[in-house]
Design a protein around this motif. Structure first.
Motif, PDB file in Angstrom:
ATOM      1  N   ALA A 150       1.491   7.469   1.295  1.00 28.69           N
ATOM      2  CA  ALA A 150      -0.007   7.026   0.989  1.00 28.69           C
ATOM      3  C   ALA A 150      -0.047   7.120  -0.606  1.00 28.69           C
ATOM      4  CB  ALA A 150      -0.964   8.184   1.635  1.00 28.69           C
ATOM      5  N   CYS A 151       0.525   7.928  -1.431  1.00 25.37           N
ATOM      6  CA  CYS A 151       0.420   7.936  -2.680  1.00 25.37           C
ATOM      7  C   CYS A 151       0.928   6.821  -3.217  1.00 25.37           C
ATOM      8  CB  CYS A 151       1.029   9.385  -3.205  1.00 25.37           C
ATOM      9  SG  CYS A 151       0.000  10.829  -2.666  1.00 25.37           S
ATOM     10  N   ILE A 152       2.321   6.554  -2.995  1.00 24.35           N
ATOM     11  CA  ILE A 152       2.872   5.191  -3.367  1.00 24.35           C
ATOM     12  C   ILE A 152       2.067   4.136  -3.226  1.00 24.35           C
ATOM     13  CG2 ILE A 152       5.079   3.750  -2.809  1.00 24.35           C
ATOM     14  CD1 ILE A 152       6.752   6.323  -2.211  1.00 24.35           C
ATOM     15  N   SER A 153       1.559   3.947  -1.906  1.00 21.62           N
ATOM     16  CA  SER A 153       0.762   2.684  -1.565  1.00 21.62           C
ATOM     17  C   SER A 153      -0.581   2.690  -2.586  1.00 21.62           C
ATOM     18  CB  SER A 153       0.341   2.799  -0.159  1.00 21.62           C
ATOM     19  OG  SER A 153      -0.553   1.815   0.254  1.00 21.62           O
ATOM     20  N   MET A 154      -1.037   3.995  -2.750  1.00 22.70           N
ATOM     21  CA  MET A 154      -2.271   3.810  -3.486  1.00 22.70           C
ATOM     22  C   MET A 154      -1.957   3.788  -5.193  1.00 22.70           C
ATOM     23  SD  MET A 154      -4.968   6.960  -3.709  1.00 22.70           S
ATOM     24  CE  MET A 154      -3.934   8.438  -4.335  1.00 22.70           C
ATOM     25  N   LEU A 155      -0.970   4.015  -5.373  1.00 27.81           N
ATOM     26  CA  LEU A 155      -0.472   3.720  -6.870  1.00 27.81           C
ATOM     27  C   LEU A 155      -0.259   2.152  -7.124  1.00 27.81           C
ATOM     28  CD1 LEU A 155       0.670   4.276  -9.782  1.00 27.81           C
ATOM     29  CD2 LEU A 155       2.706   4.905  -8.485  1.00 27.81           C
ATOM     30  N   MET A 156       0.563   1.554  -6.008  1.00 26.36           N
ATOM     31  CA  MET A 156       0.650   0.180  -6.153  1.00 26.36           C
ATOM     32  C   MET A 156      -0.819  -0.469  -6.114  1.00 26.36           C
ATOM     33  SD  MET A 156       4.114  -0.935  -4.314  1.00 26.36           S
ATOM     34  CE  MET A 156       3.819  -0.035  -2.706  1.00 26.36           C
ATOM     35  N   ALA A 157      -1.653   0.059  -5.331  1.00 24.27           N
ATOM     36  CA  ALA A 157      -3.113  -0.542  -5.181  1.00 24.27           C
ATOM     37  C   ALA A 157      -3.538  -0.656  -6.537  1.00 24.27           C
ATOM     38  CB  ALA A 157      -3.775   0.273  -4.063  1.00 24.27           C
ATOM     39  N   PHE A 188     -14.819 -10.954  -2.133  1.00 21.87           N
ATOM     40  CA  PHE A 188     -13.787 -11.072  -1.192  1.00 21.87           C
ATOM     41  C   PHE A 188     -12.849  -9.795  -1.036  1.00 21.87           C
ATOM     42  CE2 PHE A 188     -13.825 -15.832  -1.767  1.00 21.87           C
ATOM     43  CZ  PHE A 188     -13.600 -16.115  -0.509  1.00 21.87           C
ATOM     44  N   GLU A 189     -12.842  -8.914  -2.185  1.00 24.09           N
ATOM     45  CA  GLU A 189     -12.175  -7.854  -2.091  1.00 24.09           C
ATOM     46  C   GLU A 189     -13.002  -6.695  -1.152  1.00 24.09           C
ATOM     47  OE1 GLU A 189      -9.877  -7.625  -6.234  1.00 24.09           O
ATOM     48  OE2 GLU A 189     -11.716  -6.579  -6.274  1.00 24.09           O
ATOM     49  N   TYR A 190     -14.376  -6.756  -1.426  1.00 22.59           N
ATOM     50  CA  TYR A 190     -15.152  -5.929  -0.681  1.00 22.59           C
ATOM     51  C   TYR A 190     -15.040  -6.215   0.923  1.00 22.59           C
ATOM     52  CZ  TYR A 190     -18.922  -3.088   0.408  1.00 22.59           C
ATOM     53  OH  TYR A 190     -20.151  -2.186   1.180  1.00 22.59           O
ATOM     54  N   PHE A 191     -15.303  -7.390   1.241  1.00 20.00           N
ATOM     55  CA  PHE A 191     -14.944  -7.837   2.646  1.00 20.00           C
ATOM     56  C   PHE A 191     -13.558  -7.795   3.234  1.00 20.00           C
ATOM     57  CE2 PHE A 191     -15.225 -11.041   5.969  1.00 20.00           C
ATOM     58  CZ  PHE A 191     -16.171 -10.525   6.802  1.00 20.00           C
ATOM     59  N   LEU A 192     -12.982  -8.089   2.534  1.00 17.79           N
ATOM     60  CA  LEU A 192     -11.321  -8.197   3.263  1.00 17.79           C
ATOM     61  C   LEU A 192     -10.541  -7.103   2.734  1.00 17.79           C
ATOM     62  CD1 LEU A 192     -10.668 -11.822   2.386  1.00 17.79           C
ATOM     63  CD2 LEU A 192     -11.518 -11.029   4.381  1.00 17.79           C
ATOM     64  N   GLY A 193     -11.022  -6.277   1.698  1.00 25.14           N
ATOM     65  CA  GLY A 193     -10.319  -5.138   1.532  1.00 25.14           C
ATOM     66  C   GLY A 193     -10.317  -3.811   2.100  1.00 25.14           C
ATOM     67  N   GLY A 194     -11.371  -3.686   2.964  1.00 26.26           N
ATOM     68  CA  GLY A 194     -11.537  -2.575   3.856  1.00 26.26           C
ATOM     69  C   GLY A 194     -12.790  -1.719   3.469  1.00 26.26           C
ATOM     70  N   GLN A 195     -13.570  -1.850   2.559  1.00 22.64           N
ATOM     71  CA  GLN A 195     -14.545  -1.243   2.286  1.00 22.64           C
ATOM     72  C   GLN A 195     -15.833  -1.233   2.794  1.00 22.64           C
ATOM     73  OE1 GLN A 195     -15.616  -0.775  -1.946  1.00 22.64           O
ATOM     74  NE2 GLN A 195     -14.220  -2.018  -2.688  1.00 22.64           N
ATOM     75  N   PHE A 215      -5.777  -8.627  -0.693  1.00 19.52           N
ATOM     76  CA  PHE A 215      -7.074  -7.899  -0.716  1.00 19.52           C
ATOM     77  C   PHE A 215      -6.579  -6.678   0.451  1.00 19.52           C
ATOM     78  CE2 PHE A 215      -8.640 -12.218  -0.974  1.00 19.52           C
ATOM     79  CZ  PHE A 215      -8.556 -12.206  -2.360  1.00 19.52           C
ATOM     80  N   TYR A 216      -5.773  -6.844   1.407  1.00 19.10           N
ATOM     81  CA  TYR A 216      -5.482  -5.774   2.403  1.00 19.10           C
ATOM     82  C   TYR A 216      -4.879  -4.396   1.824  1.00 19.10           C
ATOM     83  CZ  TYR A 216      -3.134  -3.904   6.812  1.00 19.10           C
ATOM     84  OH  TYR A 216      -2.643  -3.112   7.616  1.00 19.10           O
ATOM     85  N   TYR A 217      -4.155  -4.814   0.592  1.00 17.71           N
ATOM     86  CA  TYR A 217      -3.229  -3.792  -0.067  1.00 17.71           C
ATOM     87  C   TYR A 217      -4.359  -3.203  -1.112  1.00 17.71           C
ATOM     88  CZ  TYR A 217      -0.212  -5.911   3.023  1.00 17.71           C
ATOM     89  OH  TYR A 217       0.645  -6.413   4.089  1.00 17.71           O
ATOM     90  N   GLU A 218      -5.218  -3.683  -1.617  1.00 23.98           N
ATOM     91  CA  GLU A 218      -6.036  -3.024  -2.663  1.00 23.98           C
ATOM     92  C   GLU A 218      -6.672  -1.642  -2.187  1.00 23.98           C
ATOM     93  OE1 GLU A 218      -8.222  -5.793  -5.121  1.00 23.98           O
ATOM     94  OE2 GLU A 218      -7.102  -7.581  -4.106  1.00 23.98           O
ATOM     95  N   LEU A 219      -6.995  -1.601  -0.962  1.00 22.05           N
ATOM     96  CA  LEU A 219      -7.762  -0.368  -0.623  1.00 22.05           C
ATOM     97  C   LEU A 219      -7.293   0.211   0.704  1.00 22.05           C
ATOM     98  CD1 LEU A 219     -10.237   1.450  -1.343  1.00 22.05           C
ATOM     99  CD2 LEU A 219     -11.606   0.229  -0.046  1.00 22.05           C
ATOM    100  N   PHE A 220      -7.112  -0.844   1.931  1.00 25.01           N
ATOM    101  CA  PHE A 220      -7.076  -0.373   3.136  1.00 25.01           C
ATOM    102  C   PHE A 220      -5.878   0.160   3.523  1.00 25.01           C
ATOM    103  CE2 PHE A 220      -5.716  -1.438   7.525  1.00 25.01           C
ATOM    104  CZ  PHE A 220      -6.546  -0.676   8.286  1.00 25.01           C
ATOM    105  N   ALA A 236       6.813  -0.003   6.875  1.00 25.89           N
ATOM    106  CA  ALA A 236       7.738  -0.401   5.866  1.00 25.89           C
ATOM    107  C   ALA A 236       7.522  -1.801   5.591  1.00 25.89           C
ATOM    108  CB  ALA A 236       9.341  -0.458   6.698  1.00 25.89           C
ATOM    109  N   GLN A 237       6.903  -2.684   6.796  1.00 26.82           N
ATOM    110  CA  GLN A 237       6.395  -4.087   6.411  1.00 26.82           C
ATOM    111  C   GLN A 237       5.498  -3.916   5.376  1.00 26.82           C
ATOM    112  OE1 GLN A 237       4.288  -6.277   9.308  1.00 26.82           O
ATOM    113  NE2 GLN A 237       5.555  -8.119   9.242  1.00 26.82           N
ATOM    114  N   ALA A 238       4.530  -3.120   5.599  1.00 22.60           N
ATOM    115  CA  ALA A 238       3.263  -3.023   4.683  1.00 22.60           C
ATOM    116  C   ALA A 238       3.604  -2.692   3.338  1.00 22.60           C
ATOM    117  CB  ALA A 238       2.307  -1.871   4.949  1.00 22.60           C
TER     118      ALA A 238
END
Length: 269
Positions: A150-157, A188-195, A215-220, A236-238
């Motif tokens: 989760a931390c790795i993904s958050m850093l990349m986000a 688009f980020e707000y709607f498609l990013g999971g906020q 957008f999927y990977y910026e927050l969700f 792994a795919q994500a």
């Protein structure tokens, strides 16, 4: 070492400048929690009407999702960086930076990091109070690797959001006002990013498309990993796709700067 020292100096300068606006950040974070109240009432009504769960979410896990969305958003989302970069370009302040042995991208990244540090420090107290209030809905992961992924993904986000913001700001080389473009992309980020809602409550066909969008990977994505909703092959795919988007946004930021600077010099900037 001298070059590293310059970046540290920029980072410290960014800290000092950002601390000037610490109360603005605190109030923004505080009032940014107001939509959470509406979200609580909305989903309470939805689950009461349905009388059951929704794609693996119940009322408690949905509230927990929004708590994490607020936290992650505060940790990774740039704060007014695009307007500052656009102002540097529009007002010609980049001229003084072009003569220095430091890339503008690295310079802005140092300021971004210092801004995130101050913003996080100032906004965590009100967020912590909200987490304490809703503590009955919080269920921490059992697996230590979940925190790491989760931390790795958050850093990349965070890096993705910075590079996207940087690329958008580069439009100031060609147009005087970038606000329209910025607000379109942020919508688009707000709607498609999971906020607005968890991406995985959407139909499977739509999810399959959205997983290939940045957008999927910026927050969700980091939230879904932390909640254990992405595991095994899906995890792994994500992370692989998110890494790909990180490299693409980094390359786009560099390309936009190079082309924009060429245009800037061509017109006598």
């Amino acid at each position: 070492m001298a070059k590293i020292g310059k970046y540290i100096s920029v980072f410290n300068l960014g800290l000092q400048n950002t601390f000037v606006y610490r109360w603005n950040y605190f109030l923004r974070a505080l009032f940014g929690l107001i939509p959470l109240a509406g979200t609580v009432f909305l989903w309470a009504a939805i689950f009461k009407e349905r009388g059951g769960g929704l794609h693996g979410y119940d009322y408690g896990s949905m509230i927990y999702y929004y708590l994490l969305a607020i936290l992650v958003s505060n940790l990774v989302t740039p704060t007014e960086d695009e307007w500052q970069i656009a102002a540097d370009i529009r007002e010609g302040q980049i001229n003084s930076l072009l003569t220095k042995p430091m890339s503008y991208l690295a310079y802005r990244f140092s300021i971004f990091m210092s801004g995130r540090l101050v913003y996080t420090f100032v906004t965590l107290p009100p967020i912590a109070l909200i987490f304490i209030y809703f503590r009955h809905y919080i269920a921490l992961p059992d697996q230590p690797m979940t925190y790491i992924y989760a931390c790795i993904s958050m850093l990349m986000a965070a890096l993705m959001q910075f590079f996207i913001t940087y690329s958008l700001a580069m439009m100031a080389f060609w147009i005087l006002e970038i606000s329209t473009i910025v607000f379109i992309v942020y919508s688009f980020e707000y709607f498609l990013g999971g906020q607005m809602f968890p991406i995985d409550i959407m139909p499977s066909a739509i999810q399959a498309v959205m997983k290939w969008l940045p957008f999927y990977y910026e927050l969700f994505c980091p939230i879904a990993i932390f909640l254990g909703r992405l595991q095994g092959t899906q995890l792994a795919q994500a992370l692989a796709i998110q890494t790909g988007w990180l490299l693409l946004t980094w390359a786009a930021a560099r390309a936009m700067w190079k082309r924009g600077l060429g245009h800037y010099q061509a017109v006598g900037g």
